[in-house]
Motif scaffolding. Sequence first.
Motif, PDB file in Angstrom:
ATOM      1  N   ASN A 324      -5.754  25.208   7.259  1.00 23.93           N
ATOM      2  CA  ASN A 324      -6.260  23.848   7.188  1.00 23.93           C
ATOM      3  C   ASN A 324      -5.860  23.098   8.435  1.00 23.93           C
ATOM      4  O   ASN A 324      -5.354  23.671   9.386  1.00 23.93           O
ATOM      5  N   THR A 325      -6.053  21.820   8.422  1.00 18.96           N
ATOM      6  CA  THR A 325      -5.682  21.000   9.568  1.00 18.96           C
ATOM      7  C   THR A 325      -4.500  20.108   9.235  1.00 18.96           C
ATOM      8  O   THR A 325      -4.318  19.059   9.832  1.00 18.96           O
ATOM      9  N   GLY A 326      -3.665  20.501   8.299  1.00 18.41           N
ATOM     10  CA  GLY A 326      -2.574  19.694   7.804  1.00 18.41           C
ATOM     11  C   GLY A 326      -1.335  19.756   8.664  1.00 18.41           C
ATOM     12  O   GLY A 326      -1.390  19.984   9.869  1.00 18.41           O
ATOM     13  N   PRO A 327      -0.158  19.576   8.055  1.00 16.45           N
ATOM     14  CA  PRO A 327       1.072  19.386   8.823  1.00 16.45           C
ATOM     15  C   PRO A 327       1.536  20.608   9.585  1.00 16.45           C
ATOM     16  O   PRO A 327       2.455  20.517  10.365  1.00 16.45           O
ATOM     17  N   ASN A 328       0.909  21.773   9.378  1.00  9.75           N
ATOM     18  CA  ASN A 328       1.313  22.937  10.153  1.00  9.75           C
ATOM     19  C   ASN A 328       0.705  22.962  11.540  1.00  9.75           C
ATOM     20  O   ASN A 328       1.057  23.787  12.358  1.00  9.75           O
ATOM     21  N   THR A 329      -0.296  22.109  11.814  1.00  6.45           N
ATOM     22  CA  THR A 329      -0.902  22.105  13.134  1.00  6.45           C
ATOM     23  C   THR A 329      -0.095  21.231  14.073  1.00  6.45           C
ATOM     24  O   THR A 329       0.607  20.315  13.666  1.00  6.45           O
ATOM     25  N   GLY A 330      -0.193  21.522  15.385  1.00  7.77           N
ATOM     26  CA  GLY A 330       0.542  20.749  16.380  1.00  7.77           C
ATOM     27  C   GLY A 330       1.619  21.581  17.051  1.00  7.77           C
ATOM     28  O   GLY A 330       1.565  22.803  17.092  1.00  7.77           O
ATOM     29  N   GLU A 331       2.627  20.893  17.579  1.00  8.96           N
ATOM     30  CA  GLU A 331       3.692  21.563  18.317  1.00  8.96           C
ATOM     31  C   GLU A 331       4.692  22.214  17.375  1.00  8.96           C
ATOM     32  O   GLU A 331       4.968  21.709  16.294  1.00  8.96           O
ATOM     33  N   ALA A 332       5.227  23.350  17.804  1.00  7.52           N
ATOM     34  CA  ALA A 332       6.300  24.040  17.102  1.00  7.52           C
ATOM     35  C   ALA A 332       7.313  24.508  18.138  1.00  7.52           C
ATOM     36  O   ALA A 332       7.063  24.436  19.350  1.00  7.52           O
ATOM     37  N   ARG A 333       8.443  24.985  17.669  1.00 11.73           N
ATOM     38  CA  ARG A 333       9.495  25.404  18.612  1.00 11.73           C
ATOM     39  C   ARG A 333       9.012  26.528  19.524  1.00 11.73           C
ATOM     40  O   ARG A 333       9.414  26.607  20.687  1.00 11.73           O
ATOM     41  N   PHE A 334       8.161  27.387  18.999  1.00  8.65           N
ATOM     42  CA  PHE A 334       7.803  28.593  19.747  1.00  8.65           C
ATOM     43  C   PHE A 334       6.323  28.656  20.111  1.00  8.65           C
ATOM     44  O   PHE A 334       5.820  29.732  20.427  1.00  8.65           O
ATOM     45  N   GLY A 335       5.634  27.539  20.049  1.00 13.86           N
ATOM     46  CA  GLY A 335       4.240  27.556  20.456  1.00 13.86           C
ATOM     47  C   GLY A 335       3.460  26.386  19.901  1.00 13.86           C
ATOM     48  O   GLY A 335       4.020  25.333  19.578  1.00 13.86           O
ATOM     49  N   LEU A 336       2.156  26.569  19.802  1.00 17.08           N
ATOM     50  CA  LEU A 336       1.247  25.530  19.335  1.00 17.08           C
ATOM     51  C   LEU A 336       0.354  26.075  18.233  1.00 17.08           C
ATOM     52  O   LEU A 336      -0.130  27.213  18.306  1.00 17.08           O
ATOM     53  N   LEU A 337       0.130  25.263  17.194  1.00 16.82           N
ATOM     54  CA  LEU A 337      -0.745  25.615  16.086  1.00 16.82           C
ATOM     55  C   LEU A 337      -1.967  24.710  16.099  1.00 16.82           C
ATOM     56  O   LEU A 337      -1.845  23.496  16.306  1.00 16.82           O
ATOM     57  N   VAL A 338      -3.138  25.309  15.856  1.00 17.48           N
ATOM     58  CA  VAL A 338      -4.388  24.547  15.851  1.00 17.48           C
ATOM     59  C   VAL A 338      -5.177  24.907  14.591  1.00 17.48           C
ATOM     60  O   VAL A 338      -4.934  25.952  13.973  1.00 17.48           O
ATOM     61  N   PRO A 339      -6.125  24.069  14.182  1.00 15.39           N
ATOM     62  CA  PRO A 339      -6.933  24.402  13.014  1.00 15.39           C
ATOM     63  C   PRO A 339      -7.745  25.681  13.241  1.00 15.39           C
ATOM     64  O   PRO A 339      -8.099  26.026  14.376  1.00 15.39           O
ATOM     65  N   VAL A 340      -8.036  26.389  12.161  1.00 16.33           N
ATOM     66  CA  VAL A 340      -8.870  27.585  12.266  1.00 16.33           C
ATOM     67  C   VAL A 340     -10.284  27.195  12.676  1.00 16.33           C
ATOM     68  O   VAL A 340     -10.753  26.094  12.392  1.00 16.33           O
ATOM     69  N   ARG A 341     -10.931  28.105  13.392  1.00 17.45           N
ATOM     70  CA  ARG A 341     -12.336  27.985  13.774  1.00 17.45           C
ATOM     71  C   ARG A 341     -12.643  26.724  14.595  1.00 17.45           C
ATOM     72  O   ARG A 341     -13.745  26.187  14.540  1.00 17.45           O
ATOM     73  N   ASP A 342     -11.680  26.242  15.346  1.00 18.37           N
ATOM     74  CA  ASP A 342     -11.872  25.057  16.181  1.00 18.37           C
ATOM     75  C   ASP A 342     -11.682  25.470  17.634  1.00 18.37           C
ATOM     76  O   ASP A 342     -10.563  25.513  18.151  1.00 18.37           O
ATOM     77  N   ALA A 343     -12.788  25.784  18.292  1.00 14.96           N
ATOM     78  CA  ALA A 343     -12.711  26.299  19.655  1.00 14.96           C
ATOM     79  C   ALA A 343     -12.136  25.272  20.623  1.00 14.96           C
ATOM     80  O   ALA A 343     -11.361  25.615  21.527  1.00 14.96           O
ATOM     81  N   ALA A 344     -12.499  23.999  20.438  1.00 22.01           N
ATOM     82  CA  ALA A 344     -12.002  22.957  21.338  1.00 22.01           C
ATOM     83  C   ALA A 344     -10.490  22.820  21.222  1.00 22.01           C
ATOM     84  O   ALA A 344      -9.780  22.699  22.235  1.00 22.01           O
ATOM     85  N   ALA A 345      -9.964  22.849  19.981  1.00 25.44           N
ATOM     86  CA  ALA A 345      -8.517  22.722  19.787  1.00 25.44           C
ATOM     87  C   ALA A 345      -7.795  23.942  20.344  1.00 25.44           C
ATOM     88  O   ALA A 345      -6.726  23.816  20.961  1.00 25.44           O
TER      89      ALA A 345
END
Length: 389
Positions: A324-345
Amino acid sequence: MRVLTFLHSFEPGGVERVALRLHRAWLAAGADARLVLGRTQGAMRSEWPDLDTLRADVFDSHGLPTAAWETLWMMLRLPGAIRRHQPDVLFCAGNSYTVVAVTMRLVLGRRCPPILAKISNDLTRADLPAPARPFYRMWLRIQGRLLDRLVGMAEPMRAELETLMQAPPAHVAIIDDPALEEAQIARLEALPRPAHDGKGRRFLAIGRLAAQKNFPLLLDAFARIARGQDRLTILGEGSARRALEAQARALGIADRVSLPGHVNPVSDALLAADALVLSSDYEGVPAVVPEALAAGLPVVATDCAVSMGDLLGRTETGQTTGPNTGPNTGEARFGLLVPVRDAAALAGAMDRIAEQPFDPRAARAQARRFTVEIAARRYLAEMEQLAHA
């Protein structure tokens, strides 16, 4: 402990590689572990040349090709292997094998040994067409009733197992995905990282060339941000190769995209890359992410599983319940999380991953959670408890 593991073949996949490593660790720990295989073909065959040492039986097809109907072939032959070996526990290595495990329970009834199943994929499956989802939910509940112990590969999976599969809490265990071996982590830590030639960014992806991995999304994202000397390498093999090659040509990036096929080990590729990119629609705990962390490599990933935030070091108390696009997306200690199937993100995250703070030493400490040495002992303990119960 008599443990029986069943696998279709040596075709490359995270489920099969982890199962083979666990099987070898159980043998080393003194368990009476047996492996049965539908066939011996597959790119990983060279990694496991001695079937006798593996204590592996292969179902003789008398020259009949079985790859196209390997699940049915396993259903037909596995009951005989269970009767011969009389295991205390039947180990189901991942979601793709649960249909075989459930069939064994229905065919053998009370003669079927207790079944411990490792749940290797996301259970929400938001990628499924809406008409198929009620039937999929029903299938999950059937598994929850007929499989004796369900093992999730990260703590955030517990709620999924108890809710979607309606499994009693006592039937659920969490054991971090055994994606690595201690020796592998030590080797990656000791190997020098090649000097960067300054000629562009080097992105790496690893996985089967199949729909689940959504490499078309990755090619789209890379095309949006690729500069002249940037490179994308996708390690893996599968039925989507021709379509991906055609897409790369259509996007005008064919000269900057490499598809060398299945490669083992992947250590050289990890050490030569600037970032790992995971573009999947759904996953469980993708083994390639701990491998990247062990190599001191930051990760750009879609939020393709409830465990991704935990894996990449998200600190929010809120947990997602699936892609989903909930609280797991964004910056993390070891990388970046983006919503599924979102090429721009995905493109944006790839473009700025080099600017993110990253501690290779902390990443390797995170990777050490996911070792076969730790997991093998915990699996055996769960199996002992299950067999005695």
